[in-house]
Write an enzyme that holds these catalytic residues in place. Sequence first.
Site, PDB file in Angstrom:
ATOM      1  N   PRO A 197      -5.873   0.411   6.542  1.00  0.00           N
ATOM      2  CA  PRO A 197      -5.658   1.746   5.974  1.00  0.00           C
ATOM      3  C   PRO A 197      -5.950   2.916   6.922  1.00  0.00           C
ATOM      4  O   PRO A 197      -5.704   4.071   6.563  1.00  0.00           O
ATOM      5  CB  PRO A 197      -6.613   1.786   4.770  1.00  0.00           C
ATOM      6  CG  PRO A 197      -7.618   0.723   5.026  1.00  0.00           C
ATOM      7  CD  PRO A 197      -6.964  -0.320   5.864  1.00  0.00           C
ATOM      8  N   HIS A 208      -2.350  19.305   3.992  1.00  0.00           N
ATOM      9  CA  HIS A 208      -3.270  19.298   5.131  1.00  0.00           C
ATOM     10  C   HIS A 208      -2.516  19.588   6.418  1.00  0.00           C
ATOM     11  O   HIS A 208      -1.551  18.903   6.730  1.00  0.00           O
ATOM     12  CB  HIS A 208      -3.949  17.935   5.255  1.00  0.00           C
ATOM     13  CG  HIS A 208      -4.991  17.693   4.218  1.00  0.00           C
ATOM     14  ND1 HIS A 208      -6.080  16.898   4.397  1.00  0.00           N
ATOM     15  CD2 HIS A 208      -5.121  18.185   2.965  1.00  0.00           C
ATOM     16  CE1 HIS A 208      -6.834  16.892   3.316  1.00  0.00           C
ATOM     17  NE2 HIS A 208      -6.255  17.661   2.425  1.00  0.00           N
TER      18      HIS A 208
HETATM   19  P1  RFL Z   1       1.314  -2.847  -4.958  1.00  0.00           P
HETATM   20  O1  RFL Z   1       0.715  -1.515  -5.152  1.00  0.00           O
HETATM   21  O2  RFL Z   1       0.413  -3.976  -4.573  1.00  0.00           O
HETATM   22  O3  RFL Z   1       2.117  -3.217  -6.286  1.00  0.00           O
HETATM   23  C1  RFL Z   1       2.645  -4.512  -6.496  1.00  0.00           C
HETATM   24  C2  RFL Z   1       2.777  -4.738  -8.001  1.00  0.00           C
HETATM   25  O4  RFL Z   1       3.346  -6.021  -8.226  1.00  0.00           O
HETATM   26  C3  RFL Z   1       2.624  -6.675  -9.262  1.00  0.00           C
HETATM   27  N1  RFL Z   1       2.773  -8.134  -9.105  1.00  0.00           N
HETATM   28  C4  RFL Z   1       3.564  -8.884  -9.872  1.00  0.00           C
HETATM   29  N2  RFL Z   1       4.370  -8.575 -10.883  1.00  0.00           N
HETATM   30  C5  RFL Z   1       5.067  -9.578 -11.475  1.00  0.00           C
HETATM   31  N3  RFL Z   1       4.948 -10.892 -11.085  1.00  0.00           N
HETATM   32  C6  RFL Z   1       4.153 -11.250 -10.071  1.00  0.00           C
HETATM   33  N4  RFL Z   1       4.039 -12.527  -9.682  1.00  0.00           N
HETATM   34  C7  RFL Z   1       3.415 -10.216  -9.410  1.00  0.00           C
HETATM   35  N5  RFL Z   1       2.535 -10.202  -8.381  1.00  0.00           N
HETATM   36  C8  RFL Z   1       2.160  -8.943  -8.214  1.00  0.00           C
HETATM   37  C9  RFL Z   1       1.190  -6.201  -9.074  1.00  0.00           C
HETATM   38  O5  RFL Z   1       0.417  -6.351 -10.253  1.00  0.00           O
HETATM   39  C10 RFL Z   1       1.411  -4.736  -8.691  1.00  0.00           C
HETATM   40  O6  RFL Z   1       1.444  -3.895  -9.809  1.00  0.00           O
HETATM   41  O7  RFL Z   1       2.453  -2.797  -3.828  1.00  0.00           O
HETATM   42  P2  RFL Z   1       3.523  -1.632  -3.508  1.00  0.00           P
HETATM   43  O8  RFL Z   1       4.164  -1.127  -4.745  1.00  0.00           O
HETATM   44  O9  RFL Z   1       4.353  -2.151  -2.396  1.00  0.00           O
HETATM   45  O10 RFL Z   1       2.609  -0.408  -2.967  1.00  0.00           O
HETATM   46  C11 RFL Z   1       1.908  -0.511  -1.763  1.00  0.00           C
HETATM   47  C12 RFL Z   1       0.663   0.351  -1.799  1.00  0.00           C
HETATM   48  O11 RFL Z   1      -0.065   0.049  -2.969  1.00  0.00           O
HETATM   49  C13 RFL Z   1      -0.222   0.148  -0.563  1.00  0.00           C
HETATM   50  O12 RFL Z   1       0.559   0.057   0.596  1.00  0.00           O
HETATM   51  C14 RFL Z   1      -1.242   1.284  -0.360  1.00  0.00           C
HETATM   52  O13 RFL Z   1      -2.154   1.339  -1.420  1.00  0.00           O
HETATM   53  C15 RFL Z   1      -2.021   1.078   0.970  1.00  0.00           C
HETATM   54  N6  RFL Z   1      -3.064   2.091   1.183  1.00  0.00           N
HETATM   55  C16 RFL Z   1      -2.750   3.354   1.669  1.00  0.00           C
HETATM   56  N7  RFL Z   1      -1.477   3.687   1.911  1.00  0.00           N
HETATM   57  C17 RFL Z   1      -1.164   4.945   2.315  1.00  0.00           C
HETATM   58  O14 RFL Z   1       0.000   5.237   2.567  1.00  0.00           O
HETATM   59  N8  RFL Z   1      -2.099   5.943   2.470  1.00  0.00           N
HETATM   60  C18 RFL Z   1      -3.404   5.681   2.248  1.00  0.00           C
HETATM   61  O15 RFL Z   1      -4.202   6.612   2.322  1.00  0.00           O
HETATM   62  C19 RFL Z   1      -3.790   4.339   1.862  1.00  0.00           C
HETATM   63  N9  RFL Z   1      -5.061   4.040   1.623  1.00  0.00           N
HETATM   64  C20 RFL Z   1      -4.389   1.780   0.928  1.00  0.00           C
HETATM   65  C21 RFL Z   1      -5.385   2.789   1.162  1.00  0.00           C
HETATM   66  C22 RFL Z   1      -4.761   0.526   0.449  1.00  0.00           C
HETATM   67  C23 RFL Z   1      -6.092   0.266   0.210  1.00  0.00           C
HETATM   68  N10 RFL Z   1      -6.397  -1.030  -0.311  1.00  0.00           N
HETATM   69  C24 RFL Z   1      -7.423  -1.332  -1.185  1.00  0.00           C
HETATM   70  C25 RFL Z   1      -5.467  -2.136  -0.129  1.00  0.00           C
HETATM   71  C26 RFL Z   1      -6.700   2.543   0.930  1.00  0.00           C
HETATM   72  C27 RFL Z   1      -7.074   1.277   0.475  1.00  0.00           C
HETATM   73  C28 RFL Z   1      -8.545   1.052   0.279  1.00  0.00           C
HETATM   74  C1  PHB Z   2      -7.656   7.932   1.144  1.00  0.00           C
HETATM   75  O1  PHB Z   2      -7.750   9.121   0.774  1.00  0.00           O
HETATM   76  O2  PHB Z   2      -7.833   6.996   0.371  1.00  0.00           O
HETATM   77  C2  PHB Z   2      -7.348   7.647   2.565  1.00  0.00           C
HETATM   78  C3  PHB Z   2      -7.142   8.694   3.441  1.00  0.00           C
HETATM   79  C4  PHB Z   2      -6.835   8.426   4.777  1.00  0.00           C
HETATM   80  C5  PHB Z   2      -6.733   7.123   5.197  1.00  0.00           C
HETATM   81  C6  PHB Z   2      -6.919   6.070   4.301  1.00  0.00           C
HETATM   82  C7  PHB Z   2      -7.234   6.338   2.976  1.00  0.00           C
HETATM   83  O3  PHB Z   2      -6.443   6.861   6.485  1.00  0.00           O
END
Ligand code: RFL
Ligand code: PHB
Length: 393
Positions: free
Chosen positions: A293, A72
């Site tokens: 997010p 993008h």
């Molecule tokens: P995760 O993905 O939460 O993974 C952590 C892992 O640890 C496990 N765990 C355990 N394992 C062993 N023992 C325990 N006691 C444990 N407790 C937990 C869990 O089961 C899991 O598998 O953290 P990590 O790896 O640091 O990754 C972070 C990302 O997942 C997160 O920052 C992003 O998803 C945030 N996010 C976005 N980030 C972006 O850069 N671009 C985006 O577009 C974006 N959109 C989003 C998002 C997060 C969202 N939500 C729902 C939180 C959109 C949404 C809606």
């Molecule tokens: C997504 O594609 O899930 C998404 C894109 C942009 C954002 C957050 C989430 O700022």
Amino acid sequence: MRTQVAIIGAGPSGLLLGQLLHKAGIDNVILERQTGDYVLGRIRAGILEQITVDLLHEAGVGAGVDAGGTVHHSIELVFAGTRHPIDVHGLTGGKVVTAYGQTELTRDLMQARAAAGLTTVYEAANVTPLDFDGHQPRVTYEKDGQTHTLDCDFIAGCDGYHGVSRASVKDSITEYERHYPFGWLGVLADVPPVSPHAIVYGNSERGFSLCSMRSLTRSRYYVQCPLDDKVEDWSDQRFWDELRRRLDPALAEAIVTGPTIEKSIAPLRSFVAEPMRFGRLFLAGDAAHIVPPTGAKGLNLASSDVKYLSSALIEYFRDKSPAAIDTYSERCLRRVWKAERFSWWLTSLLHRFPDTQGFGQKIQEAELDYLVSSVAASTTLAENYVGLPLELR
Ligand code: RFL
Ligand code: PHB
């Protein structure tokens, strides 16, 4: 069992760290509470900064994003019924972001880990990091009714916001937190994205909306919703109608609707835990910080933590130098706080707050107008959106 680095959590942070360490000849074992399918089932991030894409290449797993990612060059802001493109590529001297799902990225990393024959223990219960301040760091866990001990040199806490790693040092950390009075309702649908070349961020009197994508045939859309709304309150029809009302007429007309394949509500919060290192235990990714997010920063901050941590550990094992380990927390947090600031600002700019009075609303409108009419203001948005540089020293 013994390993050099015990990694807790097989989300993007843990898997990417494991792969980078493996490439450098450093042995590691991942302990994950859930099953692999459960981890893959979480629909989350979608927008990758170039540093994340580069890191995937460095880890030897760049083929998926090269083949399936969509580059993008711009984003669009929609407010007062009008679209305003922001040319992030032009404003940043050629930088871009890539749409590629966290699910796909996680699958690429899982497959690479399996192909390299590295150990990941899924469904590990009661994972407990021990003696990271002493001489015998180790992690105990239960699997199939047996208790196991994983001896190690270092422990990487990559276990997300609800993990055990940060909980095990809760008396030694300072937490900074902000909750927002709304959530995001997100849907995934196998329909072509309304805007395949620019993520669309909408601010309307009905609230925030976001048009994103996972591929040219799979769309990801969000609308701001009250925190106490339930997914069951939102039929597909209600979602599509609401999304259309928050966009300009041309986009609303162009949206292709279809059955949703996932629907969930996520609360928005900002959170930082300081410091991020405790002797031989390190926190990385969501274990240490959460952003709302709106700026798409969560996964990208996880990547920068992992870059800092992997290079610090590589330097330690290769040169016997703890220098980069000693500055890990400070280096991460400098970048983390800037992304926290950006995500908080963009959230404040684009959402409707229940308590916003006339003055606050007028200021938001003035700021949006300023943002799209000043090159300086658009450049500030663009340089943060594509990701601030990694400062490796
Ligand atoms: P995760 O993905 O939460 O993974 C952590 C892992 O640890 C496990 N765990 C355990 N394992 C062993 N023992 C325990 N006691 C444990 N407790 C937990 C869990 O089961 C899991 O598998 O953290 P990590 O790896 O640091 O990754 C972070 C990302 O997942 C997160 O920052 C992003 O998803 C945030 N996010 C976005 N980030 C972006 O850069 N671009 C985006 O577009 C974006 N959109 C989003 C998002 C997060 C969202 N939500 C729902 C939180 C959109 C949404 C809606
Ligand atoms: C997504 O594609 O899930 C998404 C894109 C942009 C954002 C957050 C989430 O700022």
